[in-house]
Structure formats: C-alpha cells, structure tokens
Design an enzyme around this catalytic site. Structure first.
Site, short mmCIF file in Angstrom:
data_model
loop_
_atom_site.label_atom_id
_atom_site.label_comp_id
_atom_site.label_asym_id
_atom_site.label_seq_id
_atom_site.Cartn_x
_atom_site.Cartn_y
_atom_site.Cartn_z
CG ASP B 414 12.03 20.68 9.94
OD1 ASP B 414 13.18 20.35 9.77
OD2 ASP B 414 11.38 21.52 10.31
CE LYS B 415 16.96 19.75 15.47
NZ LYS B 415 16.78 20.71 16.34
CE LYS B 583 27.99 31.34 24.58
NZ LYS B 583 26.68 32.02 25.00
CG ASP B 699 19.93 21.73 13.90
OD1 ASP B 699 20.97 22.43 13.78
OD2 ASP B 699 18.77 21.69 14.67
NE ARG B 812 26.08 21.09 8.31
CZ ARG B 812 25.84 22.16 9.17
NH1 ARG B 812 26.05 21.68 10.32
NH2 ARG B 812 25.84 23.17 8.82
CE LYS B 818 14.91 19.19 5.67
NZ LYS B 818 14.13 20.08 6.56
CG ASN B 841 13.91 24.24 6.08
OD1 ASN B 841 12.88 24.34 6.39
ND2 ASN B 841 14.81 23.82 6.95
CG ASP B 842 10.55 21.64 6.70
OD1 ASP B 842 11.80 21.04 6.43
OD2 ASP B 842 10.19 22.23 7.81
#
Lengths: 344, 1234
Positions: B414-415, B583, B699, B812, B818, B841-842
């Site tokens: 996972d990140k 921004k 992400d 994403r 996964k 989510n993992d």
C-alpha cells in the site's frame, strides 16, 4: 530508557532474545578437512594393521560334524530313528594350540532371532518366581510351549528353552593309540549378569530344588527336567545351568557359535599340544530338517576377542579410502580455490 | 472490548472447526427469514429462541476439555495414524513392538498439544468472561437495572452512556443530542477511527429519556435475519399502527463505542453471536506454507514407501516361511492359526508397519510447531523491529508462516501510511521568484537537512505557533518580519484559501481538521509564519495576522475538483477590497495568469522543477484583485447557476473559469509527502534480493508516480515508463500489447543475432527470460484499466508485461482489485506473495496474500488484525524477510532434512535385519530405545539447531541480499533434497547394520564368551546410531551456541546414562519383564571390539558426507558458502565498518500538484452544516439554517475525542463521502462475498 511507561513493550536486550548468543561457527575448511581425513586415514590403517595381524595369530580349528555327506563320521546319526547315537570326529593339530582354548559349538541357518522364537519365554519364571510356574504372566507368550498335551504347565516354558542345544562332546587326545580325555571346564561360560542376576532358581523346598518344580512338567524336547540338567554337578541345575544360560542368550544372526567349554585345566592349561584328537559327539540335536549345520570350533582369543578378519580388513579399506580422499580433496582444493575470486 | 472477538479469531485463526461448529449450531436460527422483535416483551421474543447476548468463543469447559480435545487431536492424520498403530500393537499376533513404544511418544505429543490448547482456551474463557460480565443498564419492568451483558435479551431496551461499548446490535431509539443524533466510533468494526453519526426516528427520539414512556414503548421491529453485512440493515418498525422504515443509519452495532453523546437508548435487535460483529468473526482463511504442503506430500510418500517396505518384507516372509520356516518346525511350532505362509506374510506386513512406523516421524509436526513458535518469539523480541516512538514491537500474529518469509518473491505494498507517513510537511516555497527552505553553509553549499544537526527556525515570536512545525531556512522569517507585501500575501493566501475547520479547545491550542493532509500542512505553515487561521463561520474567516485579529468576509469558495485541479476563495478584506486567492496545479494555474507575469512564471517554473526533482509535491499560488462591479455581476450569475437543475456542475465550472483569469502569480509551495523512514533504502535492498515490489494504491496517478520516484522505484534512467490508462477493454489490450512488444522487441533481436541456438533454448523458459532483460521498464496502471486487465482474456498479458517490468504501480485501485492482483500473481507465478498495508482497504489483499503484514501503531487496527505479522515501520520488512525469514527458512529446511535423514537411518536398520531374521519383524533395538530415540536422544539437538542456527549472521544477511535467492528458488528443501537426505539415511542405516553384521559373524569376547547375541548387537547398533546422528547434527549446525553444545553433548550423555540405567540390576529386579537387557551395556561396552565397530561405523557414515560437502563447496560454492568464508575471514581480521549504500534520488521529474482528494468541502462550509458550537471558544456563532439535510445543528460537547489530524469534519458531513470510505465499504462487501 526515557520513560518506563512509554517503552513498556520494548523487548529485552539480551543476547538470547536478540539472537546474538556467542557461538562457535565452524566451517569445513580445507585446513581442517584435508588433514583430518589424512589423520583419520592413517590412524585407521594403523588400527587395521594391528587388528589384522592380531587376528592372524589366533588359531582356529573348525569342524562341521552335521553328517550331510555319506562318508562323514556322523552320517549315521542323522537318521531320525537312531536315538542316542554317538559318533567320533577326529582331527590333528600340527602345532601347539595355545591356551586357553575355547570350545564352541556353532549352528547355522538357525533362526534364534526369529521374533516369535525370541518372545517365547517368560522372564518372570526365569527369575525363579514360582508364582509364574503354573500361571502365566500376561505379557509373555510361551505358546505353544506353555502347556503340554495334558495341560500341565511347562517350566521353563517357551520355544527357546525347549530347543536347547543338547549335543554333548568329549574330547580325547590320542597318544599312541590310547585316548586321553581332555578335561573340559564348563564353569563360568555364561555372562556374569545372567548367572547372578537375570536368572534365579526358585527357592528350594525342603532343601530340594526338584520340589520347587512340583506340579510342572519338563519342556517337551528335554530328556530330563530342569533340576536334573547336570547330573554331575548339583549346583549346575535349574535355571542356573551354564549351558542353559548360554543358550538362552539368543544369537543375533542365523549363523552363530556359542561357548561350550573351556580347556584350562591340568595338562592342557597351556593349550592343546600337537597331535591327534578325537571328539566324541553325542548326537542328539536334529538340524537337517531345516538345512542347518552344526560344527565345533576350537579357538583361542586375543585382546580383541576371537579371530575376526573382517574388522581388520574393514579398517584397512576405510583408512586407505580416507587417505585417497584427502589427496583428491587436496587436488580439488588446489585447483579450484584460486581459480575464481571471491565475488561474494 | 469486543476486540476480544477480533483478537480471538485472529489468535485462533487456525480453528476453523469451532467457528463452524458455532455456525452449525446456529443454522436453525440462521434459517429464519424474518426477525420479529417486540420491544419490552420478553415473553413474545422468547418464542423465537433468538441467541442471547452471551459470547462464547471458548471451546471447552473443565469437563468437556479432555474428550473434545482428544477428539480434535485424533482428527489429525498423524495422530490418528499413531492411534491405529497403537491398536495394531495390541494384537498379539502382529505386535512386534511393545505398546509403550508408541504410546509414550503419542501421549507426549498429545499432552504438549493439549496443554497449548488448554492455555489458549483459558485465555478465551477469561476474555469471554470479561465481556459477558460487563454491566449495562437494561430497562426491566419500567425500571433501569444494571445487568450483565450476557443477560441482555433481544427486545430489551438498554441505556448507553458516553464512551461505553455498545452491548448488542441496537436500534437507536433516542439520545441526549438534538434530533436523536448520536455519534459512534466504529474502529473495532471497520478500523475507521472517525466518528459516524446515527439518527433515531423522530417518533422514537421523542421518547427522550423518559423511562416510563420507554417502558411503554411496544413497537415491533420486523427485519432481516442475522447476517454479517456491517453496512446494511433493512427493517420496519411498526408502532401505533404506523410503519417506519429502518436502515443502517439507525443502528448501533456491537463493538462500536458511543462518543460525544451523553446517553442514548436502544432496542436490542441482534444479540450475542448473532450480532454483526460476531457474524464477521472467524472468517479468516487458514494459511499454510508451501513447506507445510510439501511436508504433507512427503509424509504421504513416506507412508507409501512404508507400505512398499511392508509388502516387500511380507512377501519375503511368505517365501521364507515356505522355504525355511516350515522346516524350522522342529524348534518353533506355530499355532494352527498361522500355519499358512501367506497368512503369516499378511501378519508380518502389519508387524512391519508397526516396526517401521518411525519413518513417519510422530514428533515431526510437534517439532515443527515448536520451531515456528520459537521463530515467532524471535520476531516479537527483536529490538531492531521495535519502534520506540510508538512503543510498538513487531508481532508475529500467526506462528505458522515463518519459513515462508524466506521465500517471498512479490511484495504488494500500500502507499499511504505504509510507504509514506501520510504526513505532509511544508518543506520549501518560492515567493515572487525567490526560493526559501534550503540551508546553505558558509561556503554556499547546500546543507543536507537532518533533524539533529541543522538548527530550526525559532517561531517563539508567535504565541499561536504549532510546536511540531519545523523549518530550517530563517530567511523566510526575516522576510516576514520585514513585512514584505508579497510574502505576506503568500501566507495570507495559504491561511484563507482552504476548507479546513479549526478547533480551539483551549485558548491558543489550535487543531486543524483538514480534508487532506496537504492543506493541513499549508495552513499550519501559514500559522507558524504569523498568519494564523483561527476561526471561521460560514461567512467569515478570522486570521491573526502577526498577532492582529483580522476578519475576512468569505464571499465564495470555488471548490476543488479533479478537472479543475485548483481551488479559489473570494474574500473581502477589512479594507473592503475584494480578492480572489487561488491555489492549484502549476500547469493549470500558469495558463490563467496575467501575461505580465511571464518572467516570474519562468523563474517559478524552474523552482518547481527543482522541487519536483526532490520528490516534493507542489502547488502554485496566485491572486487577483476583483472589481466590485465585475464581482457583483458574476455573483448573480453564480447564484443563478447554483439553482440550475441540469448541468449545474458544468455551469458552475464555466463561471469559475471565467473569474479565475488574469491572476497574478505569488509563488509556489513544495510539500514533502513524508516517506516512512528508510523506505527507499529498504526498497533498494529488497529489489537486490530479487523481490519484486508492486505498489497498489488508492491514490491517483500523479501522487503514486511521485512516490514511485521518491522511493527510487521509478527513475529517470528507466527506458520506458508505460502508463496504462485505457477506458475500454480494447484500449487496455492495445496498450498492454504495445508495451509488451516494446519490451520484447529489442531483446528478441538480441537473441536471434547474438546467441546461438543452445542458449536460446536455455532461455526459453519465461522466468529465466525475464532476468535476461537488462533494460528497465516500469508499468503504471490505472484502476479502471486494471479492471479490464484483470478480465480473463487480458490477465495473461498483464502478468507478462508486469513481470517484465522492474516496477509496477497500480493506482486508484479498489480494495477488491488489490486482492485480485495478488490473487493473479498467486495463480500465474506460483510465487510466494506478501502484502503490506495499514488501512482497512488493505485487508482484502493482506488476507489474500500468502503473508499479510500490517503496519501497526496507526489508528486503524483493521489491517493489523487481519495480518500475519505486524510492525510499525515499512523498513522493518527488510529485516523481517532478509534476516528472520531467511533464517527461519534455512533453519526449517535444515531441520526437515536432518529429521527425515535421522528417521530413515534409525528405522531402515529393521528393514535390513528382516532379511536375516526370517522377515519375522524382530526389532534390532531394545524397545525402550525405540521409544526414546526420537523424543529424548535426538530431539533437543535438532531443535536447538532449528531455533538458533545462523548460516550467515544478520549483518551479512542484510549486506548480501542475494543470499535470499535460495529461498525463492526453494532450493534448501524440495523433493530432490528430500530424496538426497532420505537416501543418506538409507545408506547410513545400511552401514549401521552391515558393519556390525560383518564384525559379529565370528566375534567373541576377550574372555571367550560369545558376544554376537541379539542384545549386544542391539546395543552396538543403537550406540553407533546415536553417535552418528549426533555427529551429523554437529556437521549441520553452523552456529554452536552454548545451548547447542549442551544439547548435543547432553543428549549423548543422557543416552549413555539411560542405557546403563535401563540395563542395571536394580531396574530389572523391579520390572523383570520390561527390562530384559540387564547387563548388556556393561558386558558389551567393556569390549574393545564393540568400540572398534562403533568407531568404524561412525567414520564410514560420516566421512563421505564431509567429503561431499567439502568438494561441493569447493567446486560449486553457493553464495552462502562464499559469504560464510568472507564472514569468517572478517571475524579473524576484526570487525570492519560497513558503508551501507545510501540511495539518492535522481529524479528530475516535474511532480504532481498537492491535492490528494476529490470534491472539496466548499459547499459544506458555506452552508455551515458542519459548524459546531465550541464550548471553550471565545466567540459564538449564530446557528445557521442549512438548506438541506438535517434540520438543525448538533451541538457537540467534548468534541476532542482524539486529537488526530484526521478530519473530524467528515463525521458531520453525512452528505459527503470520501473515496476511501467508499472503498472501505467495498472491502466489507468483498470480504463477505468471499
């Protein structure tokens, strides 16, 4: 540690938990292996030569008296109907057979190591416990030598006792045509522990060993009951009969020899002088039915026991192989060690 | 806590059967189609016999322990096998061994397992007890009474108070908060720590806390039967002839904690085991290692081998009986029963099965369990995997997978939270063409910023500063103090243009609830530099600018979305000026600048490149003064558009676009998405160990790539980075094909030209081919493309391409995807996979992979609870795999090799003896020796080796990651190895038997008495065997600790001690029948010839092994051999300082903008729905009437449940959902679907 509570779960810093126990980490390096092989090889060759030479000095006189061939002296005794047969085997010694001389009988193709044969005994009985003379200990299996046809308990029961070797021998030196009996010593031929601890006679009843065996019958094959095994020596009877003890120590292999007598007394204490000898065999023990062989062996012993060429040769072979291997390894090592650099 | 449930199931994840049992028990009830619950009517509800609220995870009680545990244990193949043997041994005809030879080891094995089970169960009892006896207030007969949880029944109304655990699945009736709202934390259920809101029906919330009214409440709920769907509930409440529909928003599930709500009342719908929490328990798959599977196969093979031997010997027996035995009748009569030779052979078969049973090692499974337990403890104890900042040690949550850690080929990571800390740090900025953030020494060289050395900027001038904020470049503060207008404007923009909610618990103690950590970082930076965002109302924003309170009127928020990639606010400052602050992503913003800004734009652009090169996430900032007239005009259009019914989004977007033109560039910010410590180094090291690391992240592409670059997984010098982002199947297929062709193309040419046929053949297999590709490629695949690529048609090409690439990043992706990716690799590559992650989510991928690793010490525990191993930092993975995993694998393999060798050497002697004893199943050894050999004489040295052995120490394991290769290739224990070691065992047994055989043919004692009797033979062979296997374990042991010495020498000593004890006079006099070997030890071991035989046997057994090993190490040294030599050499020379490679980032890539999220909160803020009334705040805001949703605001007391940086705002925004939430929902559903 900054804070006891904060680091509560910090593992202990011990050599054990951190797997840092001090340790010896040997490697099979050339410096150990090659000289090791060489040393072991040389040592083995030395032992082998020693064993082999010793073995060569041991004298052995071995004679098969089964009587298979028609012209053999005991052939006539092999006829089953011929009871109480006696035959005579002669041999001559060209040199002095140095004493003490041991007199063995040998059997081959005889399966004392057969499992059902081996379990067929009752140690409780053989320790002289008369409770087990009539009833049988549950763990032991003497069958089918437990009771005779009249359902009388057999003592000692079991196949081993029943099949005791019952040929007897008398040895004569023939001096100028006359037979001079060589005294045979049957004392102490069994193991000390067997005679003194493992086997016990039942306590005599009214001073009589025979009474202790009351209500039991002899093993089927036996000519006489246990308490009359040796008619010459009253102390050599019952379960403590030396021949019985020797027999009860089962052989490991189907070919074996067991000590029969020692020749240690009188004129023959120094050994059997050169000359002719006659061995009178009271041939009782049938072996031909199962293709067995019987033999007698005269032998003396050395520090390593009896004659044993196998061991000496085996040591020599293994020793030589070790030396050869050390050379091979040296070559391999010298050739490949420097060829590729350590790129680890 | 009901975490007990989760902990339990995980601790006992191997215990499928008991969970199954619970389910079986509940089948009757689970078949119910509808549930009827009438409030306050126990008699009515009892008719349905719903489960009560007692939790029982324990399996046994005092009385049932023995029978049930034994029953379970005998269900195991090995134990059942030995039980059958035991029964066979009781049949006198075939009993070749005494009963005790089997029963002693069996009892020992059963006892060890039973003790373990009993302890486990004791703790389960304790936790059950603790949960069951918790108190709750139940409304009984019109009165609130304290009851234990286990006495709560379906249909009861119970009262919960703040911070209490919910006792059962409840229908919320009323609460202390207005509109029947109540807040719960669901961390135990789904791992999310943020608060969720639940709202009671208006009819029931009117009941309030009026006990009398509640006692009269007689509504009947008709709802779905118990199920495990955490996020779904359907039912109806019938009360007073009205029907009200019920959904999950009205349910409080067991395991949740009530927060921010003084009290609430609920109606028990599901209790005990039928609650959704318990229904979700125990659904974990039992993972087994490949060695486990191999071991089972091998045991079956051995079993087959055993039967073969039995058959050979049985046939031998039949022939023998016919040829020899029948003639031996003279001395050994049989019972009539066994007179038939064939029948005798049949009996012999069973007798030999009994004798030779020791080839199937009874203690194998227990020993393996002990080893794995030990290895797990070493992991738990490792201080180098202990994270002191969070006080989190590594934890091996399962004890069955250790050796597989040494075989991992694929890591799926996972990140967020795993590779990165999910902490954004304001690192650098460029203001009006000048960069700030770097520190230079006196020679003008850039200083490497490390925490310890470089001094931080002192923000003490600012009482409202955030103490955790670090900045090293003091020139920026000087610029602020000099009141440079553009610098001020820069920070003003940061302080105004965002959607953060402030929270001030005590004066000056500000906490920002940010939607994205990027925003939090920017606003925190502004706060420290003196532009403190203090409070907001729907219409105002109050800043403290350099200590002065300044209130801006917030006129509009032009919210962020993925297309716009920017956000703006329009404010009116106290001077009455209208300003637009914006921004956004540099590329977007630069297009909308005033032409006069071109020069600044180029400078800033250069700076942005520089920032991006360092892996920072950048944003460009711009502002614009607005004309009053223009704005009024625009505002009207905006109001009109916002009420439009169709295409509202587009119309708004166009309007935003219209006003965000001609802006003036202020500068740019650079935010560091802080990696976990040591991530690039770890990844580099694991890559060297030939482990492929795939990043699977929810992400978006840019962020994922950015992290890829900063982790050094993506590099500029890579040949190509393939980005697969097709939306249709065909597109994806085309993209994948192109990628494959591109990779394969040049390599193919090389093969055909450069190498001859022979070599191409060598490379024909895929896996070898992969490694021959020198060029480096990377594959980045988008979630929607992945969905297509995972279809059956494309998965092969996906696997092909992915495995040809050095780096694979999937962005994403949903949690289900996964898991599917992991599954894909498991299926196609037959490689050991490891998944590592921290969030809910993992969970799916953690459960799917062979090994799941959870990052602990984070807020959510879901991943950890589902994992097999957990630790606090990604970098510990390196140690877990390269040190612990490698050692475990090495140890386990050596252990198994030796174990099989030992048992074959031990047992097969009987086989050889069979040929010389008439195939009578006569044992060679003393029965006691057979009993004790495996469990006493040889068990401990091999256990010590299996626990402590280290072929290469930890430093070298880490320094030479390619030492990991043998594990991946499964080289240390496979079928071939098994054959080698069993063959070695067979040879040893042959030597062990035939050398004594040769020597004893004619041997006599030195006193002339015979020695070739069965018992001496037995003692000689047994002694040789014990010595040979002890020497062999000595050879196999690389690492002789004191324990090894003690066990090896001790085992030999114990052998001789027991030998003499059992052959002693004393023990014989007590048990004459059991110890017939009296005196054998004395009479044989005092003979030189016996020792000569033992010496010869030992040398003949051992020397060939030594020679083979030496020559093999010389001719074909393995990497391990080389490193060991090196290690020994260095040890002799003394330790050398190791210079570990430092991985430098080399990327010069332009990075992504720093918005991590989706649609912003603009609307929520302007509507004021998420505003609350802070109790400690100095100012109060007027209650605001929102336009939709709830008809009021909830006042939240005690809102500081946890001072997390997570966005508490989300709690109140039921209308919005972050994507992560949605994905978490997917997780739950997906898992249920499994």
């Amino acid at each position: 540690m900054k804070n006891e509570g904060k680091s509560a779960q910090r593992p202990d810093n011990t050599a054990f938990t951190q797997q840092r126990l001090p340790a010896w980490q040997p490697i099979l390096s050339a410096g150990i292996v090659i000289p090791g092989f060489l040393i072991i090889g040389l040592a083995f060759i030395g032992i082998g030569i020693g064993l082999f030479l010793t073995s060569q000095t041991i004298q052995v006189q071995e004679m098969d008296y089964t009587g298979v061939e028609k012209d053999s002296p005991c052939f006539r005794c092999t006829i089953p109907s011929n009871l109480n047969c006696t035959c005579e085997v002669t041999f001559s010694l060209s040199t002095l057979f140095t004493g003490p001389v041991f007199f063995y009988y040998g059997l081959s193709n005889y399966y004392q190591n057969f499992r059902r044969y081996g379990v067929s005994k009752d140690y409780n009985q053989l320790t002289g416990d008369t409770r087990y003379f009539k009833s049988r200990s549950p763990e032991e299996d003497c069958s089918p030598y437990s009771y005779d046809s009249n359902n009388n308990p057999i003592v000692p029961c079991g196949a081993i006792a029943n099949s005791i070797f019952n040929d007897t021998f008398e040895l004569y030196q023939i001096i100028n045509g006359t037979k001079k009996q060589v005294p045979l010593d049957g004392r102490g031929i069994s193991w000390w522990t067997d005679y003194n601890i493992k086997y016990r006679n039942p306590s005599p009843v009214n001073g009589s060993l025979a009474k202790a065996f009351d209500g039991t019958v002899k093993p089927i094959n036996w000519p006489r009951p246990a308490y009359e095994l040796d008619l010459t020596d009253p102390n050599n009877n019952g379960f403590l009969n030396q021949d019985f003890l020797v027999w009860m120590r089962r052989a490991a292999l189907p070919q074996f020899r067991k000590l029969y007598r020692r020749i240690t007394d009188g004129d023959y204490a120094a050994g059997l002088p050169a000359g002719n000898y006659s061995l009178t065999v009271h041939y009782n023990y049938p072996v031909l039915s199962f293709d067995g062989r019987k033999k007698v062996v005269f032998s003396n012993v050395s520090w390593m026991g009896g004659k044993n060429n196998f061991l000496g040769l085996a040591y020599l072979v293994v020793g030589s192989l070790c030396v050869v291997m050390s050379v091979v390894m040296l070559v391999v090592y010298a050739k490949f060690k420097f060829s590729d650099d350590d790129d680890a | 806590m009901d975490g007990a449930c989760f902990r339990e199931t995980l601790r006992t994840r191997r215990r499928w059967p008991d969970v199954m049992a619970i389910w079986k028990k509940d089948i009757r009830i689970a078949l119910e189609e509808e549930r009827h619950v009438r409030a306050n009517d126990r008699d009515y509800n009892e008719r349905f016999s719903y489960a009560d609220n007692r939790i029982k995870t324990a399996k046994y009680n005092v009385f049932t322990f023995l029978p049930i545990n034994l029953f379970e244990q005998f269900q195991r193949f090995a134990n059942a096998y030995f039980l059958v043997l035991l029964i066979l041994q009781l049949i006198p005809e075939i009993s070749s061994l005494s009963w005790f030879t089997t029963i002693v080891p069996l009892v020992l094995v059963l006892a060890i397992t039973a003790v373990k089970d009993a302890t486990d169960d004791y703790f389960r009892h304790k936790s059950d007890q603790q949960v069951n006896t918790r108190q709750s207030q139940v409304l009984i007969k019109g009165k609130l009474q304290n009851e234990k949880w286990m006495n709560v029944r379906v249909g009861d109304i119970i009262k919960l108070e703040n911070n209490q655990f919910v006792a059962a699945d409840l229908l919320l009736l009323s609460s202390s908060e207005p509109y029947g709202l109540c807040y719960i934390e669901t961390a135990e259920l789904d791992g999310e720590t943020n608060l969720k809101v639940r709202q009671a029906l208006t009819v029931t919330s009117d009941l309030g806390d009026d006990v009398a009214k509640l006692a009269d409440f007689s509504g009947e709920v008709i709802c779905e039967p118990p199920n495990n769907k955490l996020d779904k509930f359907t039912g109806t409440l019938c009360w007073k002839d009205n029907k009200y529909s019920l959904d999950n928003e009205k349910m409080l599930l067991r395991g949740c904690v009530l927060r921010n709500t003084e009290w609430c009342f609920g109606l028990v719908i599901f209790a005990g085991l039928q609650t959704k929490l318990m229904q979700n328990c125990g659904r974990t798959k039992f993972k087994r290692t490949s060695i486990d599977k191999l071991m089972n196969t091998l045991v079956l093979w051995i079993f087959g081998f055993l039967i073969c031997m039995g058959i050979i010997l049985a046939i031998g027996n039949t022939i023998w009986e016919q040829k020899v035995g029948s003639d031996f009748w003279e001395y050994l009569q049989w019972k009539e029963l066994t007179i038939n030779a064939v029948f005798s052979g049949f009996l012999t078969f069973w007798s030999y099965i009994i004798i030779l049973n020791t080839v199937v090692p009874i203690s194998l499974y227990v020993s393996v369990e002990v080893l794995r337990l030990g290895h797990s403890y070493f992991i738990n104890w490792d201080r180098r995997m202990y994270y002191s900042r969070k006080d989190t040690p590594a934890e091996a949550r399962t004890t069955t997978l250790n050796e597989e850690l040494g075989q991992v080929e694929f890591i799926f990571s996972d990140k967020t939270g795993t590779l990165t800390q999910n902490i954004m740090v304001f690192n650098k900025c460029s203001i009006n063409g000048k960069t700030y953030g770097d520190v230079y020494d006196e020679f003008g060289h850039k200083v490497d910023i490390t925490k310890q050395k470089t001094p931080c900027v002192d923000f003490s001038f600012n009482p409202l500063m955030d103490r955790k904020f670090r900045f090293h470049d003091s020139s920026l503060v000087e610029a602020i103090k000099l009141e440079e207008p553009l610098v001020q404007e820069f920070f003003r923009l940061l302080a105004l243009c965002h959607t953060i909610m402030p929270e001030e618990r005590n004066e000056g103690e500000l906490v920002y609830q940010a939607q994205s950590p990027d925003e939090g970082a920017l606003v925190t930076a502004a706060r420290n530099f003196g532009f403190v965002f203090r409070s907001r109302t729907p219409e105002t924003i109050t800043l403290y600018e350099m200590g002065q309170a300044v209130t801006y009127q917030l006129l509009a928020i032009l919210d962020f979305n993925n297309v716009r990639k920017r956000m703006s606010v329009i404010v009116r400052n106290p001077k009455g000026q209208l300003k637009l602050y914006s921004k956004g992503a540099d590329t977007i913003l630069f297009d909308r600048l005033d032409p006069s800004n071109e020069e600044l734009m180029f400078t800033t652009s250069e700076h942005l490149n520089e920032f991006a090169g360092e892996g920072l996430r950048t944003l460009a900032l711009a502002y614009k003064d607005l004309d009053e007239d223009v704005f009024d005009e625009w505002m009207k259009k905006l109001l009109f558009a916002s009420t439009a019914l169709d295409n509202r989004e587009e119309k708004l977007g166009a309007l935003y676009e219209e006003i965000e033109q001609g802006m003036l560039l202020l500068g740019a910010t650079a935010i560091e998405d802080k990696l976990q410590e040591g991530v690039p180094e770890t990844i580099a090291c694991l890559t060297l160990a030939n482990i492929k690391i795939w990043v699977l992240t929810g992400d978006k592409l840019e962020t994922a790539m950015n992290i890829g670059y900063s982790c050094n997984m993506l590099r500029d010098d890579m040949n190509t980075v393939f980005i697969i982002s097709g939306h249709t199947m065909l597109e994806v297929q085309q993209e994948l094909r192109t990628a494959k062709e591109k990779i394969m193309g040049p390599s193919k040419d090389k093969f055909s030209s450069g190498l001859d046929m022979e070599k191409t053949e060598l490379y024909s297999s895929d896996s070898v081919f992969e490694e021959t590709i020198i060029a480096e490629y990377a594959l980045i695949i988008n979630g929607h493309s992945l969905a297509h690529a995972l279809e059956a048609d494309l998965e092969q090409i996906l696997v092909d391409v992915a495995c040809l690439c050095k780096t694979v990043i999937c962005c994403r992706v949903t949690p289900l995807q996964k898991a599917l990716v992991v599954e894909l690799i498991k299926r196609h590559k037959r490689a050991v996979t490891l998944a590592i992650g921290d969030g809910a989510n993992d969970v799916s991928m953690i459960k799917t992979a062979h090994i799941g690793v959870g990052i602990s010490g984070q807020e959510g525990m879901q991943a950890v609870l589902a994992s097999d191993y957990s630790f606090a930092q990604f970098r510990y993975l390196q140690r877990l795999l390269l040190v612990h995993g490698r050692w475990s694998y090495h140890r386990m393999c050596n252990f198994l090799c030796y174990f099989f060798y030992k048992n074959f050497a031990f047992t097969l002697v009987h086989f050889w003896y069979g040929f010389l004893c008439g195939f009578s199943a006569q044992t060679v050894y003393d029965q006691w020796f057979i009993t004790l050999f495996n469990i006493v004489y040889t068990s401990l040295p091999v256990l010590a080796m299996g626990l402590f052995d280290q072929d290469v120490n930890e430093q070298y394991s880490l320094r030479f990651p390619n030492l990991y290769r043998p594990g991946q290739l499964n080289q240390l224990f496979n079928k071939r190895k098994f054959f080698t070691c069993t063959l070695q065992g067979v040879c040893t047994s042959f030597i062990l038997f035939f050398i004594p055989y040769g020597a004893f043919m004619t041997a006599v004692r030195d006193d002339g008495a015979h020695i070739s009797d069965q018992q001496t033979f037995a003692v000689t062979i047994a002694t040789s065997l014990v010595i040979v296997v002890s020497v062999q374990i000595g050879l196999d042991t690389n690492y002789w600790t004191a324990v090894n010495h003690f066990f090896i020498w001790g085992s030999l000593a114990v052998y001789f001690a027991i030998l003499f004890a059992m052959h002693s006079d004393g023990i014989f006099t007590i048990f004459p029948n059991q110890f017939p070997f009296i005196g054998t030890a004395r009479n044989s071991l005092n003979q030189k010839i016996v020792w000569l035989v033992i010496l010869l046997t030992t040398v003949v057994c051992i020397m060939p092994m030594v020679a083979v090993r030496f020559i093999k190490a010389d001719l074909y040294p393995t990497q391990t051999d080389k490193v060991r030599l090196l290690q020994q050499a260095t040890r002799k020379q003394g330790p050398q300082e190791q210079n570990l490679r430092r991985v430098r980032r080399t990327s010069s890539r332009r990075s992504a903008y720093a918005f991590a999220h989706q649609q912003g909160y603009g609307e929520l803020i302007t509507s004021g729905k998420n505003m609350k009334v802070p109790t400690s705040s100095t100012s109060t805001y007027p209650l605001y009437s929102p336009t939709r949703g709830l008809t009021g605001t909830s006042s939240v007391k005690n809102s500081g449940v946890n001072d997390t940086t997570r966005d508490q705002t989300e709690t109140y925004s039921t209308g919005f959902r972050r994507e992560s939430d949605q994905s978490q929902e997917v997780t739950v559903e997906d898992l249920e679907a499994r």
